[in-house]
Motif scaffolding. Structure first.
Motif, PDB file in Angstrom:
ATOM      1  N   ALA A 241       0.846  -1.193   0.000  1.00 62.31           N
ATOM      2  CA  ALA A 241       0.000   0.000   0.000  1.00 62.31           C
ATOM      3  C   ALA A 241       0.881   1.242   0.000  1.00 62.31           C
ATOM      4  N   TYR A 242       0.280   2.352  -0.358  1.00 62.27           N
ATOM      5  CA  TYR A 242       0.961   3.650  -0.339  1.00 62.27           C
ATOM      6  C   TYR A 242       0.759   4.271   1.037  1.00 62.27           C
ATOM      7  N   VAL A 243       1.812   4.865   1.596  1.00 55.57           N
ATOM      8  CA  VAL A 243       1.703   5.448   2.935  1.00 55.57           C
ATOM      9  C   VAL A 243       2.356   6.824   2.975  1.00 55.57           C
ATOM     10  N   VAL A 244       1.724   7.734   3.701  1.00 51.03           N
ATOM     11  CA  VAL A 244       2.295   9.042   4.015  1.00 51.03           C
ATOM     12  C   VAL A 244       2.594   9.025   5.506  1.00 51.03           C
ATOM     13  N   ARG A 245       3.848   9.306   5.868  1.00 49.09           N
ATOM     14  CA  ARG A 245       4.282   9.140   7.263  1.00 49.09           C
ATOM     15  C   ARG A 245       5.091  10.350   7.721  1.00 49.09           C
ATOM     16  N   GLN A 246       4.875  10.725   8.961  1.00 51.32           N
ATOM     17  CA  GLN A 246       5.644  11.807   9.563  1.00 51.32           C
ATOM     18  C   GLN A 246       6.888  11.240  10.228  1.00 51.32           C
ATOM     19  N   GLU A 247       8.044  11.741   9.818  1.00 53.73           N
ATOM     20  CA  GLU A 247       9.314  11.335  10.413  1.00 53.73           C
ATOM     21  C   GLU A 247       9.999  12.583  10.958  1.00 53.73           C
ATOM     22  N   GLY A 248       9.886  12.782  12.261  1.00 53.97           N
ATOM     23  CA  GLY A 248      10.456  13.988  12.851  1.00 53.97           C
ATOM     24  C   GLY A 248       9.729  15.219  12.351  1.00 53.97           C
ATOM     25  N   ASP A 249      10.480  16.147  11.755  1.00 56.97           N
ATOM     26  CA  ASP A 249       9.872  17.381  11.266  1.00 56.97           C
ATOM     27  C   ASP A 249       9.607  17.358   9.765  1.00 56.97           C
ATOM     28  N   HIS A 250       9.669  16.181   9.143  1.00 51.91           N
ATOM     29  CA  HIS A 250       9.387  16.109   7.714  1.00 51.91           C
ATOM     30  C   HIS A 250       8.488  14.915   7.399  1.00 51.91           C
ATOM     31  N   THR A 251       7.896  14.952   6.211  1.00 52.04           N
ATOM     32  CA  THR A 251       6.961  13.916   5.769  1.00 52.04           C
ATOM     33  C   THR A 251       7.617  13.049   4.706  1.00 52.04           C
ATOM     34  N   VAL A 252       7.432  11.736   4.825  1.00 50.21           N
ATOM     35  CA  VAL A 252       7.950  10.814   3.819  1.00 50.21           C
ATOM     36  C   VAL A 252       6.792  10.022   3.228  1.00 50.21           C
ATOM     37  N   THR A 253       6.957   9.585   1.991  1.00 53.17           N
ATOM     38  CA  THR A 253       5.965   8.746   1.331  1.00 53.17           C
ATOM     39  C   THR A 253       6.662   7.520   0.775  1.00 53.17           C
ATOM     40  N   GLY A 254       5.907   6.438   0.621  1.00 52.18           N
ATOM     41  CA  GLY A 254       6.512   5.234   0.079  1.00 52.18           C
ATOM     42  C   GLY A 254       5.584   4.045   0.143  1.00 52.18           C
ATOM     43  N   ARG A 255       6.196   2.873   0.151  1.00 52.62           N
ATOM     44  CA  ARG A 255       5.450   1.620   0.068  1.00 52.62           C
ATOM     45  C   ARG A 255       5.494   0.893   1.403  1.00 52.62           C
ATOM     46  N   LEU A 256       4.356   0.315   1.771  1.00 52.14           N
ATOM     47  CA  LEU A 256       4.232  -0.429   3.022  1.00 52.14           C
ATOM     48  C   LEU A 256       3.755  -1.837   2.690  1.00 52.14           C
ATOM     49  N   SER A 257       4.506  -2.846   3.116  1.00 51.35           N
ATOM     50  CA  SER A 257       4.149  -4.240   2.849  1.00 51.35           C
ATOM     51  C   SER A 257       3.227  -4.771   3.944  1.00 51.35           C
ATOM     52  N   PRO A 258       2.484  -5.856   3.668  1.00 47.30           N
ATOM     53  CA  PRO A 258       1.484  -6.349   4.627  1.00 47.30           C
ATOM     54  C   PRO A 258       2.012  -6.616   6.029  1.00 47.30           C
ATOM     55  N   GLY A 259       3.247  -7.093   6.152  1.00 52.04           N
ATOM     56  CA  GLY A 259       3.778  -7.411   7.473  1.00 52.04           C
ATOM     57  C   GLY A 259       4.495  -6.267   8.152  1.00 52.04           C
ATOM     58  N   ASP A 260       4.599  -5.112   7.489  1.00 54.26           N
ATOM     59  CA  ASP A 260       5.303  -3.968   8.067  1.00 54.26           C
ATOM     60  C   ASP A 260       4.481  -3.321   9.179  1.00 54.26           C
TER      61      ASP A 260
ATOM     62  N   VAL B 298       2.743  -0.451  11.220  1.00 57.06           N
ATOM     63  CA  VAL B 298       2.121   0.848  10.975  1.00 57.06           C
ATOM     64  C   VAL B 298       2.534   1.781  12.107  1.00 57.06           C
ATOM     65  N   LYS B 299       2.703   3.051  11.772  1.00 54.92           N
ATOM     66  CA  LYS B 299       3.087   4.050  12.768  1.00 54.92           C
ATOM     67  C   LYS B 299       1.891   4.951  13.072  1.00 54.92           C
ATOM     68  N   PRO B 300       1.685   5.331  14.330  1.00 57.17           N
ATOM     69  CA  PRO B 300       0.586   6.257  14.632  1.00 57.17           C
ATOM     70  C   PRO B 300       0.642   7.491  13.743  1.00 57.17           C
ATOM     71  N   GLY B 301      -0.509   7.879  13.214  1.00 61.26           N
ATOM     72  CA  GLY B 301      -0.568   9.031  12.328  1.00 61.26           C
ATOM     73  C   GLY B 301      -0.398   8.704  10.861  1.00 61.26           C
ATOM     74  N   ASP B 302      -0.090   7.444  10.525  1.00 60.36           N
ATOM     75  CA  ASP B 302       0.073   7.058   9.120  1.00 60.36           C
ATOM     76  C   ASP B 302      -1.223   7.277   8.338  1.00 60.36           C
ATOM     77  N   ALA B 303      -1.075   7.706   7.088  1.00 58.40           N
ATOM     78  CA  ALA B 303      -2.198   7.774   6.149  1.00 58.40           C
ATOM     79  C   ALA B 303      -1.917   6.750   5.056  1.00 58.40           C
ATOM     80  N   ILE B 304      -2.773   5.736   4.964  1.00 58.85           N
ATOM     81  CA  ILE B 304      -2.540   4.586   4.089  1.00 58.85           C
ATOM     82  C   ILE B 304      -3.555   4.583   2.950  1.00 58.85           C
TER      83      ILE B 304
END
Length: 205
Positions: free
Chosen positions: A171-190, A192-198
């Motif tokens: 799936a596609y995920v938008v994630r907050q890492e510190g003071d910046h935002t990262v986007t990428g791919r999330l596999s079924p067994g990965d 999830v981080k609080p605040g993730d948008a999937i």
């Protein structure tokens, strides 16, 4: 022997005539799969792995501060939009970016610095995490409470599971890492981080 002739202007279709079109469609599907051209998100990179044990506080997290033998300093707080917590008598303390142990140490230091307590004992625990947003090809898109140890697969289950159109590889995920935002791919067994948008993709075939 009786033959049924087509009416004037009507073309008779023979089963063999449809075979080239079906063969072309099958060939296109094969090429699409083999080349990855029809797989969504193939250009995405894996997001940095998340370790649930290294969680740091963020905006909208709700925490419980327990100061032993000090009921007035033992209560629940929410991390505000500025990443701070307003603590009575201590003012605004920075919370975002700290672990619960680090925030407890900061509060202990503030109590000692202002000479409110001689040997304060402070414990901080998380009451409610930032919710996880799950969109796209799931049965019930929306926001869901984060649970420690949640993976993409358990998050999908919480949203009612995949639809029949869903691409289940990642799936596609938008994630907050510190003071910046990262986007990428999330596999079924990965994890999830609080605040993730999937976003769950729709498969093309």
């Amino acid at each position: 022997m009786i033959r049924v002739m087509p009416r004037h202007g009507q073309r008779r279709r023979h089963p063999i005539a449809a075979r080239p079109a079906l063969a072309s469609l099958g060939l296109a599907a094969t090429l699409c799969v083999s080349l990855g051209a029809c797989t969504p998100g193939t250009d995405l990179h894996e997001v940095p792995s998340y370790d649930p044990h290294s969680y740091v506080l963020g905006v909208d997290d709700q925490i419980r501060v327990i100061t032993y033998d000090q009921d007035q300093l033992s209560t629940d707080f929410r991390v505000d939009a500025g990443g701070k917590v307003a603590v009575p008598t201590l003012g605004n303390l920075q919370a975002a970016g700290l672990t619960t142990a680090e925030f407890a140490a900061e509060m202990t230091q503030a109590l000692e610095k202002q000479k409110l307590l001689r040997h304060p004992s402070v414990v901080v625990e998380i009451v409610a995490y930032r919710p996880v947003s799950i969109l796209g090809e799931v049965a019930r898109p929306g926001e869901y409470p984060y649970r420690p140890g949640m993976t993409l697969l358990t998050a999908i289950a919480a949203s009612g599971g995949y639809t029949y159109r869903a691409f289940e590889g990642y799936a596609y995920v938008v994630r907050q890492e510190g003071d910046h935002t990262v986007t990428g791919r999330l596999s079924p067994g990965d994890f999830v981080k609080p605040g993730d948008a999937i976003q769950v993709y729709e498969r093309h075939f």
